[in-house]
Design a protein around this motif. Structure first.
Motif, PDB file in Angstrom:
ATOM      1  N   ILE A  40       3.885  14.995  62.053  1.00 29.08           N
ATOM      2  CA  ILE A  40       3.301  15.621  60.862  1.00 29.08           C
ATOM      3  C   ILE A  40       3.293  17.138  61.010  1.00 29.08           C
ATOM      4  O   ILE A  40       3.633  17.874  60.072  1.00 29.08           O
ATOM      5  CB  ILE A  40       1.874  15.097  60.635  1.00 29.08           C
ATOM      6  CG1 ILE A  40       1.906  13.609  60.298  1.00 29.08           C
ATOM      7  CG2 ILE A  40       1.183  15.865  59.514  1.00 29.08           C
ATOM      8  CD1 ILE A  40       0.549  12.956  60.386  1.00 29.08           C
ATOM      9  N   ALA A  41       2.896  17.629  62.187  1.00 28.62           N
ATOM     10  CA  ALA A  41       2.856  19.072  62.424  1.00 28.62           C
ATOM     11  C   ALA A  41       4.249  19.684  62.323  1.00 28.62           C
ATOM     12  O   ALA A  41       4.425  20.760  61.736  1.00 28.62           O
ATOM     13  CB  ALA A  41       2.241  19.358  63.791  1.00 28.62           C
ATOM     14  N   LEU A  42       5.249  19.027  62.872  1.00 29.91           N
ATOM     15  CA  LEU A  42       6.620  19.523  62.794  1.00 29.91           C
ATOM     16  C   LEU A  42       7.123  19.507  61.353  1.00 29.91           C
ATOM     17  O   LEU A  42       7.791  20.454  60.905  1.00 29.91           O
ATOM     18  CB  LEU A  42       7.542  18.683  63.679  1.00 29.91           C
ATOM     19  CG  LEU A  42       7.395  18.873  65.188  1.00 29.91           C
ATOM     20  CD1 LEU A  42       8.238  17.844  65.935  1.00 29.91           C
ATOM     21  CD2 LEU A  42       7.811  20.285  65.600  1.00 29.91           C
ATOM     22  N   ASP A  43       6.810  18.459  60.617  1.00 30.91           N
ATOM     23  CA  ASP A  43       7.232  18.381  59.215  1.00 30.91           C
ATOM     24  C   ASP A  43       6.613  19.509  58.395  1.00 30.91           C
ATOM     25  O   ASP A  43       7.282  20.130  57.564  1.00 30.91           O
ATOM     26  CB  ASP A  43       6.847  17.030  58.614  1.00 30.91           C
ATOM     27  CG  ASP A  43       7.741  15.889  59.078  1.00 30.91           C
ATOM     28  OD1 ASP A  43       8.757  16.185  59.751  1.00 30.91           O
ATOM     29  OD2 ASP A  43       7.423  14.726  58.778  1.00 30.91           O
ATOM     30  N   GLU A  44       5.328  19.763  58.623  1.00 31.20           N
ATOM     31  CA  GLU A  44       4.667  20.836  57.886  1.00 31.20           C
ATOM     32  C   GLU A  44       5.269  22.190  58.243  1.00 31.20           C
ATOM     33  O   GLU A  44       5.388  23.075  57.380  1.00 31.20           O
ATOM     34  CB  GLU A  44       3.175  20.836  58.182  1.00 31.20           C
ATOM     35  CG  GLU A  44       2.390  21.833  57.349  1.00 31.20           C
ATOM     36  CD  GLU A  44       0.891  21.686  57.518  1.00 31.20           C
ATOM     37  OE1 GLU A  44       0.260  21.026  56.675  1.00 31.20           O
ATOM     38  OE2 GLU A  44       0.359  22.242  58.505  1.00 31.20           O
ATOM     39  N   ALA A  45       5.662  22.352  59.503  1.00 29.80           N
ATOM     40  CA  ALA A  45       6.294  23.599  59.943  1.00 29.80           C
ATOM     41  C   ALA A  45       7.763  23.683  59.540  1.00 29.80           C
ATOM     42  O   ALA A  45       8.384  24.728  59.686  1.00 29.80           O
ATOM     43  CB  ALA A  45       6.172  23.731  61.461  1.00 29.80           C
ATOM     44  N   ARG A  46       8.294  22.555  59.042  1.00 29.95           N
ATOM     45  CA  ARG A  46       9.718  22.453  58.678  1.00 29.95           C
ATOM     46  C   ARG A  46      10.619  22.789  59.870  1.00 29.95           C
ATOM     47  O   ARG A  46      11.600  23.518  59.762  1.00 29.95           O
ATOM     48  CB  ARG A  46      10.035  23.370  57.495  1.00 29.95           C
ATOM     49  CG  ARG A  46       9.214  23.056  56.255  1.00 29.95           C
ATOM     50  CD  ARG A  46       9.595  23.924  55.082  1.00 29.95           C
ATOM     51  NE  ARG A  46       8.679  23.716  53.954  1.00 29.95           N
ATOM     52  CZ  ARG A  46       8.763  24.367  52.805  1.00 29.95           C
ATOM     53  NH1 ARG A  46       9.714  25.266  52.615  1.00 29.95           N
ATOM     54  NH2 ARG A  46       7.895  24.129  51.843  1.00 29.95           N
ATOM     55  N   LEU A  47      10.242  22.220  61.001  1.00 33.64           N
ATOM     56  CA  LEU A  47      10.998  22.425  62.229  1.00 33.64           C
ATOM     57  C   LEU A  47      11.472  21.093  62.791  1.00 33.64           C
ATOM     58  O   LEU A  47      10.747  20.090  62.733  1.00 33.64           O
ATOM     59  CB  LEU A  47      10.141  23.126  63.291  1.00 33.64           C
ATOM     60  CG  LEU A  47       9.722  24.576  63.017  1.00 33.64           C
ATOM     61  CD1 LEU A  47       8.766  25.044  64.111  1.00 33.64           C
ATOM     62  CD2 LEU A  47      10.939  25.497  62.947  1.00 33.64           C
ATOM     63  N   ALA A  48      12.662  21.090  63.339  1.00 35.03           N
ATOM     64  CA  ALA A  48      13.164  19.920  64.054  1.00 35.03           C
ATOM     65  C   ALA A  48      12.574  19.917  65.459  1.00 35.03           C
ATOM     66  O   ALA A  48      12.180  20.974  65.974  1.00 35.03           O
ATOM     67  CB  ALA A  48      14.687  19.966  64.124  1.00 35.03           C
ATOM     68  N   PRO A  49      12.497  18.769  66.105  1.00 36.93           N
ATOM     69  CA  PRO A  49      11.979  18.737  67.479  1.00 36.93           C
ATOM     70  C   PRO A  49      12.696  19.707  68.407  1.00 36.93           C
ATOM     71  O   PRO A  49      12.083  20.283  69.312  1.00 36.93           O
ATOM     72  CB  PRO A  49      12.214  17.279  67.900  1.00 36.93           C
ATOM     73  CG  PRO A  49      12.182  16.513  66.616  1.00 36.93           C
ATOM     74  CD  PRO A  49      12.811  17.414  65.599  1.00 36.93           C
ATOM     75  N   GLU A  50      13.990  19.917  68.163  1.00 35.19           N
ATOM     76  CA  GLU A  50      14.792  20.793  69.034  1.00 35.19           C
ATOM     77  C   GLU A  50      14.359  22.252  68.960  1.00 35.19           C
ATOM     78  O   GLU A  50      14.756  23.062  69.807  1.00 35.19           O
ATOM     79  CB  GLU A  50      16.274  20.677  68.671  1.00 35.19           C
ATOM     80  CG  GLU A  50      16.908  19.329  68.986  1.00 35.19           C
ATOM     81  CD  GLU A  50      16.490  18.228  68.015  1.00 35.19           C
ATOM     82  OE1 GLU A  50      16.608  17.039  68.385  1.00 35.19           O
ATOM     83  OE2 GLU A  50      16.037  18.553  66.882  1.00 35.19           O
ATOM     84  N   ALA A  51      13.548  22.606  67.953  1.00 31.29           N
ATOM     85  CA  ALA A  51      13.096  23.991  67.819  1.00 31.29           C
ATOM     86  C   ALA A  51      11.934  24.326  68.747  1.00 31.29           C
ATOM     87  O   ALA A  51      11.618  25.503  68.956  1.00 31.29           O
ATOM     88  CB  ALA A  51      12.688  24.268  66.372  1.00 31.29           C
ATOM     89  N   ILE A  52      11.290  23.304  69.317  1.00 30.01           N
ATOM     90  CA  ILE A  52      10.134  23.538  70.185  1.00 30.01           C
ATOM     91  C   ILE A  52      10.602  24.036  71.554  1.00 30.01           C
ATOM     92  O   ILE A  52      11.387  23.381  72.241  1.00 30.01           O
ATOM     93  CB  ILE A  52       9.287  22.256  70.336  1.00 30.01           C
ATOM     94  CG1 ILE A  52       8.705  21.846  68.981  1.00 30.01           C
ATOM     95  CG2 ILE A  52       8.178  22.456  71.360  1.00 30.01           C
ATOM     96  CD1 ILE A  52       7.793  22.888  68.351  1.00 30.01           C
TER      97      ILE A  52
END
Length: 435
Positions: free
Chosen positions: A304-316
């Protein structure tokens, strides 16, 4: 007769982005954000034998205490008498955050500035101390209220923490205390962010505070064997992800932030540490203290946090783990990271600062957000101290012992609390945001 609707005076919520412009920290081994970061980046530990009371009757006798004199940090005698230790922490941290932000409260609209604090156990130390007084150290079955401090009611209601910070800073907008156990510090920042996004406030003074190191707290955690009995080696007692870990070390502290709408912060030339890009929270509805081994609920909060940030897991670029040092938590988290980040989990550095500053219950989530923001600021991943014998079931890159230089554009911090609470927050550089 129909009247013409008045145009909204609130900014478009879709475009309102929230950033951190000020940080204040009180943590074991490091009062002030600068000292706190020095401890983390050097991999030093602040855990020691308990000095606040005689710990000999208890199974766990170690803690991460703060050497704190409220008078040295500008609190007046009346404030010291009125406030519990946790409230004192919050006020001092809030003042540091405001000074760091450069925000002039006299120039803004006080009704558009709010306060949101997290706390798991409220005024534990104040209540414990006052009970000892009114009961004559437990001798009286019927307590004598005339011996109580005049402001005892402030100790009873955690909402007094938000009141104290509002008074100290001149904030007259929304004032709230969030109490969701060990995720309180994450959830309070998440709630404050939403208030700015929706237009209910322009500035939020947000964070968390807890001062739980007292006999009653130690007895509670002793009863469920959650805290470590490794009292013969206090400096190395907190061992997240280590195969020899056997419980967490209780801590105390506070971290408070100045959160602002991005464009407003830019217009006044504020230094921006990071954007609060995404937040997610879930409850496992499973067990008061137990965790499912698959980590599904934490993984969902991360998604949910990644979706809200509009980031893919690979961006972390870095994950700040809850990393309490209990057997089940560390395995649960490892599974959650693999589930939510996929193969990227194996390429991403993960660490737990609880190895150095202990677990300050509701405060730790905000203290860990501060660690993440400072890690982005300095381009350094803090280590997991005391990690000498990795648990084979915790097989990710947990950055043992030594800090690591790395460019950090987006970081993830997670929390897990009794009751089944699971929360995740994503910080990003505003210029890197896909929005």
């Amino acid at each position: 007769m129909h009247s013409t609707p008045r145009p909204s005076t609130q900014p478009d919520t879709v475009k309102r982005r929230v950033v951190i412009t000020g940080i204040g920290v009180l943590a074991p081994g490091g009062i002030g954000a600068k000292n706190f970061w020095s401890l983390l980046s050097e991999g030093r530990t602040a855990t020691r034998g308990i000095t606040f009371f005689d710990p000999s009757p208890f199974r766990s006798r170690v803690a991460a205490e703060i050497d704190f004199d409220p008078a040295d940090h500008g609190l007046r005698p009346q404030e010291i008498r009125r406030m519990d230790r946790a409230a004192q922490f919050a006020v001092v941290a809030a003042r540091e955050a405001l000074a760091d932000s450069g925000l002039d409260m006299a120039e803004g609209d006080p009704y558009r500035t709010g306060v949101c604090l997290g706390s798991a156990v409220g005024a534990t130390m104040g209540l414990d101390q006052e009970y000892r007084v009114v009961s004559d150290d437990g001798r009286l079955e019927l307590v004598d209220h005339e011996y109580a401090v005049p402001h005892l009611y402030n100790h009873l209601v955690p909402s007094s923490f938000a009141v104290e910070v509002a008074w100290a800073t001149g904030a007259e907008g929304p004032a709230t205390v969030v109490s969701t156990g060990c995720t309180s510090g994450l959830d309070a920042v998440g709630h404050a962010t939403e208030l700015i996004r929706e237009g209910s406030a322009d500035v939020m003074i947000a964070g968390a505070t807890d001062a739980p190191i007292s006999p009653i707290t130690m007895a509670c955690f002793d009863a469920i064997k959650a805290t470590t009995p490794r009292h013969d080696d206090p400096a190395h007692a907190s061992r997240p992800f280590d195969g020899t870990r056997n419980g967490f070390v209780l801590g105390e502290g506070s971290a408070v932030f100045v959160l602002e709408e991005l464009e407003s912060a830019r217009r006044r030339g504020a230094h921006i540490y990071a954007e609060i890009a995404g937040f997610g929270s879930r409850c496992n509805a499973f067990h008061m203290t137990g965790l499912r081994p698959d980590g599904l609920e934490m993984a969902e909060a991360i998604r949910i946090a990644l979706d809200e940030a509009r980031l893919a897991p690979e961006a972390i670029d870095y994950v700040n783990a809850h990393g309490s040092g209990t057997k089940q938590n560390d395995r649960h988290e490892t599974a959650a990271f693999k589930l939510s980040l996929g193969e990227h989990a194996r390429r991403t550095p993960v660490s737990s600062i609880k190895s150095m500053v202990g677990h300050s219950l509701g405060a730790i989530g905000s203290i860990e957000i501060a660690a993440c923001a400072l890690a982005m600021e300095y381009g350094v991943v803090p280590p997991t101290a005391n990690l000498h014998t990795p648990d084979p079931e915790c097989d990710l890159d947990y950055v043992p012992l030594t800090a690591r230089e790395r460019q950090l554009d987006s970081v993830l911090s997670v929390g897990s609390g009794f009751g089944g609470f699971q929360s995740a927050i994503v910080l990003s550089r505003p210029e890197r945001s896909p929005r």
